[in-house]
Write a protein that holds these residues in place. Sequence first.
Motif, PDB file in Angstrom:
ATOM      1  N   VAL A 112      46.997  51.340   5.003  1.00  0.00           N
ATOM      2  CA  VAL A 112      46.167  50.294   4.643  1.00  0.00           C
ATOM      3  C   VAL A 112      46.610  49.072   4.417  1.00  0.00           C
ATOM      4  N   ALA A 113      46.039  47.548   4.952  1.00  0.00           N
ATOM      5  CA  ALA A 113      46.112  46.272   4.614  1.00  0.00           C
ATOM      6  C   ALA A 113      44.968  46.152   3.587  1.00  0.00           C
ATOM      7  N   PHE A 132      52.832  44.032   8.827  1.00  0.00           N
ATOM      8  CA  PHE A 132      52.973  44.901   8.385  1.00  0.00           C
ATOM      9  C   PHE A 132      52.144  45.975   9.209  1.00  0.00           C
ATOM     10  N   LYS A 133      52.906  47.218   9.990  1.00  0.00           N
ATOM     11  CA  LYS A 133      51.633  48.454  10.891  1.00  0.00           C
ATOM     12  C   LYS A 133      50.772  48.070  10.423  1.00  0.00           C
ATOM     13  N   ALA A 134      49.532  48.532  10.210  1.00  0.00           N
ATOM     14  CA  ALA A 134      48.389  48.907  10.018  1.00  0.00           C
ATOM     15  C   ALA A 134      47.447  50.364  10.739  1.00  0.00           C
ATOM     16  N   ASP A 135      47.107  51.241   9.720  1.00  0.00           N
ATOM     17  CA  ASP A 135      45.889  52.185  10.459  1.00  0.00           C
ATOM     18  C   ASP A 135      45.106  51.143  10.507  1.00  0.00           C
ATOM     19  N   ILE A 136      44.368  50.254   9.377  1.00  0.00           N
ATOM     20  CA  ILE A 136      43.078  50.782   8.830  1.00  0.00           C
ATOM     21  C   ILE A 136      43.971  48.673   8.225  1.00  0.00           C
ATOM     22  N   ILE A 137      42.440  48.244   8.337  1.00  0.00           N
ATOM     23  CA  ILE A 137      42.829  46.869   7.419  1.00  0.00           C
ATOM     24  C   ILE A 137      41.043  46.736   6.748  1.00  0.00           C
ATOM     25  N   VAL A 138      41.567  45.993   5.959  1.00  0.00           N
ATOM     26  CA  VAL A 138      40.116  45.974   4.618  1.00  0.00           C
ATOM     27  C   VAL A 138      39.399  44.471   4.596  1.00  0.00           C
ATOM     28  N   PHE A 139      38.675  43.986   4.487  1.00  0.00           N
ATOM     29  CA  PHE A 139      38.682  41.944   4.625  1.00  0.00           C
ATOM     30  C   PHE A 139      37.907  42.278   2.635  1.00  0.00           C
ATOM     31  N   LEU A 192      50.042  50.238   1.380  1.00  0.00           N
ATOM     32  CA  LEU A 192      49.086  49.545   0.922  1.00  0.00           C
ATOM     33  C   LEU A 192      49.862  48.504   1.106  1.00  0.00           C
ATOM     34  N   ALA A 193      49.842  47.224   2.053  1.00  0.00           N
ATOM     35  CA  ALA A 193      49.481  45.955   1.932  1.00  0.00           C
ATOM     36  C   ALA A 193      48.638  44.865   1.153  1.00  0.00           C
ATOM     37  N   VAL A 194      48.207  44.547   0.047  1.00  0.00           N
ATOM     38  CA  VAL A 194      47.527  43.683  -0.702  1.00  0.00           C
ATOM     39  C   VAL A 194      47.885  41.954  -0.458  1.00  0.00           C
ATOM     40  N   TYR A 195      46.964  41.533   0.573  1.00  0.00           N
ATOM     41  CA  TYR A 195      47.343  40.038   0.795  1.00  0.00           C
ATOM     42  C   TYR A 195      46.797  38.884  -0.468  1.00  0.00           C
ATOM     43  N   GLN A 196      47.262  38.819  -0.773  1.00  0.00           N
ATOM     44  CA  GLN A 196      46.407  37.418  -2.124  1.00  0.00           C
ATOM     45  C   GLN A 196      46.638  36.325  -2.007  1.00  0.00           C
ATOM     46  N   ARG A 197      45.698  35.414  -1.577  1.00  0.00           N
ATOM     47  CA  ARG A 197      45.599  34.018  -1.048  1.00  0.00           C
ATOM     48  C   ARG A 197      45.922  33.278  -2.768  1.00  0.00           C
TER      49      ARG A 197
END
Length: 644
Positions: A315-316, A484-491, A338-343
Amino acid sequence: MTQALAPAAEKITDDNAAIEAALADASIPTLMLSMIHMSGDTALLDGGIRPLGVYLNEVQGYMSEEDKASIRAQALDVITRYRDNGCQAVPIKDPETIRRMMSFLVAEEVPMDYVPMMLEEMELDGDARQLDWDDIPADERADFHVTVIGGGMSGVLAAIRLKEAGIDFTVIEKNAGVGGTWYENRYPGCRVDVGNHFYCYSFAPNHDWSEYFARQPELQQYFEDCIDRFGVREHFRFNTEVVKAQFDESLQQWQITLRAHDGSESQLDSNAMISAVGQLNRPKLPDIKGRESFAGVSMHSAQWRSDVDVRGKRVAVIGTGASAFQLVPTIADEVESLAVYQRSAPWMFPNIDYHREVEEGTKWCMKHLPFYSRWYRFLLFWPACDGLLPSLKIDPNWPHQDRSINEMNEMVREVFTDWMKQQVGDDEALLAKVVPDYVPLAKRTLQDNGSWLSALKKDNVELNNLGIREITEQGVIDSNGELFKADIIVFATGFHANKFLWPMEIVGRKGIKLNEQWGEDPAAYLGITVPNFPNLFCLYGPGTNLAFGGSLIFHSECEVRYALSAIKALLQTGNKAMEVRQTVHDDFQQRLQGELSDMVWSHPSVKNSWYQNDSGKVTVLSPWRLRDFWEWTKAVSAADYDFV
Ligand code: NAP
């Protein structure tokens, strides 16, 4: 005509052992005030055992274990006598005694001018926020129709008050149920971050909250229960949206176009319109290259799909605001990675009780001890009232503008940073990522019990702050080119907070469109009324979001009272329409912007914030003391309006 809507304390039938057991969970300062209502004896206020201080969500007043035990023993005596005498509570009316009790509870002098506002909030003496409608004939009230747009927290409140007033109304709600934000945000971990015994209507306390900061299903249920309890469900039209509203100047009323979920359109004419659409309702998806190309499941946090199972998935999560902050710790143990993308990193403040369950003893006290729940509400409200506001002003002479705005803010920075350091330990790389690069309190500060950083430290979780280059069919590529290969991306990327009443088309006098009048700068007098848009009342409108404390429910109760007092003024005077004077509005707006411009939320270190519009101007927040807003919104002043 004030009438208590909050339930009276239930009679005590428990034996001494059960009472003693319940007292183990009591907030002792609150218990002490309830004892006064049971015994009528105020001597406790002058005794040596007393709360020593107050802090947000600290309900024991820093009292010693010995003092607390002593009070529990005395309380048992007082409660059993009260029980044995038939549970006759002693009402306390004298304002000075009330003020002394308030000051005792929060261990600081509560100024007399706060007492009436707090009394209303506590409903010690009935529901003082109801208006008196007796001088307007019932048939005139029933002939006046109001459309409320939105059935969230504010819309439900408006419905309850309109029903009490005997005014005809319809609530248009786009979802299948009430609750608004608490209906829509169903992502795992979603919960409120204002103490729940305060985050409920002043006239409808709930003594059964299962947690101090309840989760979404329980919150939504609260609003469902309210519409039944107050008998307003039949006024709700669900699965229906307002697409357009046009003010008809010949009839001086709103013509509203509705669209049901099956696509059918209908028309509703109303004398007045109350907008209760919220500020955080329209999900915002980020403008990231390739966003549409992702082949897996992608969804916004506010549009969580109940059919999606994150267990064992990659999950991203994009974004590290309030929604991600709750989501990430909740799913971290379930997902494969889980990859968490932080700005931008969020500031957080310690609240170790954030996930705590309400003990059975506490619930017993809320239900059985006279006025206990009311004083508890005050105890939660006071530290979140106006005390913090002055410290949010930027001190132009403060030399460390790169990291704080004044001396107090510097201390806050140290406390917050230490809290993170304690948790991160030796991981310097993680610490460097999670300490924000903007001044504290400038954006929404998050309640934290340690779950965020402990999630980020897990082996299957990675915090990525390199920036996103693009989204592909396979997943998310950062600025280093790492996929990051993802199954799910959560915005978890927030909402269109600066686009009020959008995407509806609201057309006022002379064909003026609200979105064109506002452009990037939504503005309303007191956040409620707008020139050129007669008989339109906004709840949680521009300039009313609270970023320093309080609760939006408190604000909404003020706004609804104001809107209803306006309707009352129309009915009393026989006028058909009222419109705020441009000069009144402009003067208010100038003062509002004058206040906001040197407050922390406008600080130049803040790069991205939903508190600011695209030009960096703060339009959504209130800079006012709650005390002032309460005073200004008690009733409309006819001099502020042109009447037709
Ligand atoms: P938010 O606070 O606006 O956070 C959005 C997040 O997405 C931020 O971290 C933002 O980064 C990031 N983001 C946005 N666009 C991006 C992009 N193009 N690339 C990378 N990152 C991007 O939204 P939210 O978390 O949904 O919360 C919104 C508000 O809802 C809260 O402030 C709060 O008022 C309310 N809320 C309350 C609760 C609660 O009561 N417990 C829970 C959830 C939400 P930047 O910071 O850099 O913009």
